[in-house]
Design an enzyme around this catalytic site. Sequence first.
Site, PDB file in Angstrom:
ATOM      1  N   LYS A   1      19.238  12.964  -6.006  1.00 32.67           N
ATOM      2  CA  LYS A   1      19.007  11.528  -5.811  1.00 32.67           C
ATOM      3  C   LYS A   1      20.265  10.910  -5.223  1.00 32.67           C
ATOM      4  O   LYS A   1      21.376  11.440  -5.417  1.00 32.67           O
ATOM      5  CB  LYS A   1      18.692  10.848  -7.153  1.00 32.67           C
ATOM      6  CG  LYS A   1      17.868   9.588  -7.017  1.00 32.67           C
ATOM      7  CD  LYS A   1      16.426   9.919  -6.691  1.00 32.67           C
ATOM      8  CE  LYS A   1      15.497   8.748  -6.685  1.00 32.67           C
ATOM      9  NZ  LYS A   1      14.092   9.170  -6.553  1.00 32.67           N
TER      10      LYS A   1
ATOM     11  N   GLY B   1      -0.552  -3.545  -9.835  1.00 31.39           N
ATOM     12  CA  GLY B   1       0.469  -3.341  -8.796  1.00 31.39           C
ATOM     13  C   GLY B   1      -0.205  -2.929  -7.509  1.00 31.39           C
ATOM     14  O   GLY B   1      -0.476  -1.751  -7.290  1.00 31.39           O
TER      15      GLY B   1
ATOM     16  N   ASN C   1       2.082  -0.208  -2.055  1.00 28.61           N
ATOM     17  CA  ASN C   1       1.736   1.016  -1.329  1.00 28.61           C
ATOM     18  C   ASN C   1       0.913   1.969  -2.200  1.00 28.61           C
ATOM     19  O   ASN C   1      -0.172   2.406  -1.816  1.00 28.61           O
ATOM     20  CB  ASN C   1       3.012   1.692  -0.820  1.00 28.61           C
ATOM     21  CG  ASN C   1       2.700   3.027  -0.171  1.00 28.61           C
ATOM     22  OD1 ASN C   1       2.492   4.029  -0.843  1.00 28.61           O
ATOM     23  ND2 ASN C   1       2.615   3.033   1.138  1.00 28.61           N
ATOM     24  N   ALA C   2       1.432   2.287  -3.389  1.00 28.87           N
ATOM     25  CA  ALA C   2       0.734   3.255  -4.242  1.00 28.87           C
ATOM     26  C   ALA C   2      -0.591   2.677  -4.746  1.00 28.87           C
ATOM     27  O   ALA C   2      -1.634   3.337  -4.689  1.00 28.87           O
ATOM     28  CB  ALA C   2       1.640   3.648  -5.410  1.00 28.87           C
TER      29      ALA C   2
HETATM   30  P1  NAD Z   1       5.501  -1.521  -3.613  1.00 28.60           P
HETATM   31  O1  NAD Z   1       6.718  -2.357  -3.580  1.00 28.60           O
HETATM   32  O2  NAD Z   1       4.792  -1.192  -2.350  1.00 28.60           O
HETATM   33  O3  NAD Z   1       4.399  -2.186  -4.577  1.00 28.60           O
HETATM   34  C1  NAD Z   1       4.669  -2.672  -5.847  1.00 28.60           C
HETATM   35  C2  NAD Z   1       3.570  -3.656  -6.207  1.00 28.60           C
HETATM   36  O4  NAD Z   1       3.735  -4.058  -7.555  1.00 28.60           O
HETATM   37  C3  NAD Z   1       3.583  -4.925  -5.365  1.00 28.60           C
HETATM   38  O5  NAD Z   1       2.268  -5.239  -4.984  1.00 28.60           O
HETATM   39  C4  NAD Z   1       4.103  -5.992  -6.346  1.00 28.60           C
HETATM   40  O6  NAD Z   1       3.579  -7.270  -6.053  1.00 28.60           O
HETATM   41  C5  NAD Z   1       3.563  -5.458  -7.636  1.00 28.60           C
HETATM   42  N1  NAD Z   1       4.258  -5.976  -8.799  1.00 28.60           N
HETATM   43  C6  NAD Z   1       5.574  -6.314  -8.963  1.00 28.60           C
HETATM   44  N2  NAD Z   1       5.784  -6.813 -10.177  1.00 28.60           N
HETATM   45  C7  NAD Z   1       4.606  -6.767 -10.819  1.00 28.60           C
HETATM   46  C8  NAD Z   1       4.172  -7.140 -12.090  1.00 28.60           C
HETATM   47  N3  NAD Z   1       5.015  -7.686 -12.966  1.00 28.60           N
HETATM   48  N4  NAD Z   1       2.878  -6.933 -12.412  1.00 28.60           N
HETATM   49  C9  NAD Z   1       2.016  -6.407 -11.528  1.00 28.60           C
HETATM   50  N5  NAD Z   1       2.359  -6.050 -10.289  1.00 28.60           N
HETATM   51  C10 NAD Z   1       3.628  -6.236  -9.946  1.00 28.60           C
HETATM   52  O7  NAD Z   1       5.929  -0.195  -4.401  1.00 28.60           O
HETATM   53  P2  NAD Z   1       5.214   1.221  -4.412  1.00 28.60           P
HETATM   54  O8  NAD Z   1       5.874   2.093  -3.405  1.00 28.60           O
HETATM   55  O9  NAD Z   1       3.748   1.061  -4.400  1.00 28.60           O
HETATM   56  O10 NAD Z   1       5.707   1.757  -5.839  1.00 28.60           O
HETATM   57  C11 NAD Z   1       5.075   1.333  -7.043  1.00 28.60           C
HETATM   58  C12 NAD Z   1       5.484   2.262  -8.164  1.00 28.60           C
HETATM   59  O11 NAD Z   1       5.121   3.590  -7.805  1.00 28.60           O
HETATM   60  C13 NAD Z   1       6.975   2.306  -8.458  1.00 28.60           C
HETATM   61  O12 NAD Z   1       7.168   2.546  -9.833  1.00 28.60           O
HETATM   62  C14 NAD Z   1       7.453   3.515  -7.680  1.00 28.60           C
HETATM   63  O13 NAD Z   1       8.636   4.063  -8.222  1.00 28.60           O
HETATM   64  C15 NAD Z   1       6.265   4.429  -7.878  1.00 28.60           C
HETATM   65  N6  NAD Z   1       6.207   5.488  -6.857  1.00 28.60           N
HETATM   66  C16 NAD Z   1       5.890   5.198  -5.558  1.00 28.60           C
HETATM   67  C17 NAD Z   1       5.882   6.214  -4.630  1.00 28.60           C
HETATM   68  C18 NAD Z   1       5.498   5.944  -3.198  1.00 28.60           C
HETATM   69  O14 NAD Z   1       5.417   6.919  -2.441  1.00 28.60           O
HETATM   70  N7  NAD Z   1       5.220   4.717  -2.802  1.00 28.60           N
HETATM   71  C19 NAD Z   1       6.198   7.533  -5.000  1.00 28.60           C
HETATM   72  C20 NAD Z   1       6.506   7.795  -6.352  1.00 28.60           C
HETATM   73  C21 NAD Z   1       6.510   6.748  -7.257  1.00 28.60           C
END
Ligand code: NAD
Length: 417
Positions: free
Chosen positions: A107, A219, A222-223
């Site tokens: 990391k 949430g 992206n995910a």
């Molecule tokens: P992102 O920034 O695209 O999306 C996060 C979403 O969560 C946003 O829509 C935001 O509005 C929402 N959010 C923020 N605070 C919130 C709350 N209090 N209640 C509800 N929703 C809330 O991020 P992402 O890439 O989708 O990642 C989301 C999670 O998935 C993170 O924990 C990240 O570490 C994990 N993750 C993502 C990936 C990836 O490839 N995108 C890979 C592994 C893990």
Amino acid sequence: MKTEQFNPFAIAQQQIDQAAEKLELDDSTHELLRWPMRELKATLPVKMDDGSTKLFHAFRIRYNTARGPAKGGIRWHPLETMDTVRALGAWMTWKTAVVDLPLGGGKGGVVCNPKELSETEKERLARAYVRAMAGSIGVTKDVPAPDVYTTPQIMAWMMDEYETIVGENHPGVITGKPLAVGGSKGRQDATARGGVYVTREAAAVANIDLKAAPMAVQGFGNAGMNAALLGEEILGLKLVAASDSKGGVYNPKGISAAALVDYKARNGALKGFPGADEITNEEILGLPVTVLFPAALENVIRGDNAENLKCRICCELANGPTTPDADRILDEKKIIVLPDFLANAGGVTVSYFEQVQNAYNLYWELQEVHWRLDQRMTQAFASVHEMSLRNKINLREAAYLVAIARVAEACKLRGWV
Ligand code: NAD
């Protein structure tokens, strides 16, 4: 929402201690797994647009490379510390091991606030990071990727700087690149897709029918939004609720995932989606759904609210959404929790595919990426499920045992311990 008050590295070490005891690891293997194998700290002077020079503190950890080169993202965050990077490096080691990738864990991080940086300042910071780390990263050593506040564009600058230093084409030095400079097809939705595949496998072994069954997504980033789209498309689930940081929407009769994605793109939030009621981020966790995807933040399912959950499968796309005391309650309620480092491993798996394609300089069609990802995730679930049945433990404990046993075996075979 409460945030973790403890040092994340201390938590990561406690998890290793528990697994070491169950696996009856010898003392030297146990101790080796408790520490990063290599740490690099650099101070980066970066010219700002106004002519001044600002210093940025940067880290890179190779946590363990017994199974292959380290793999893990680079975070740009104002609260970054060596200990958060160490913990995340440990978790990446278990994540690559649980999906059986021939990779270790690593990391990186830079203490900065990207929202205060211009594009040109970001480019200079990205290039400065690579100049400081160039001797330590590389396809056979350590391969970074995007993470919190780092993007495909930043990966492209980093790759370019590395290639300038070594004087060769080396796209595999970093993953998560844009397609035009060696990225892989299928990276965009890989995390959610992997989560959907393991949800399918968990439902199959538990005899849960997913056809038209309700799902909720906390949430919608992206995910989360890809989980809603693919949950519909691949599993036949029906989206009934979703939320983002501004609140959520709920309609028990069903919400079209595509229409909601489109609404969020046009309005910047889910709130106000026609035909749905408002719901809070807390309420969404307690809905009577078959599948819940926590896909926002850590520590949202805790000892004080876990009792409210009514889902049958909780697929942790977010990192660390469930606290240990909540885990015990979910166990008692017989909710199947697909642990984060298995459920969201689709992203790193397609990053690995990107490295493989870069090495061969031959690029796969989307169907091939999907098929290979499905194979990896299905196999990973089967190993974890088998371990959980054999030891009568939940899937999270089983996933730790599978991953840590694999890393321990590689350390032993190399003669390190
Ligand atoms: P992102 O920034 O695209 O999306 C996060 C979403 O969560 C946003 O829509 C935001 O509005 C929402 N959010 C923020 N605070 C919130 C709350 N209090 N209640 C509800 N929703 C809330 O991020 P992402 O890439 O989708 O990642 C989301 C999670 O998935 C993170 O924990 C990240 O570490 C994990 N993750 C993502 C990936 C990836 O490839 N995108 C890979 C592994 C893990």
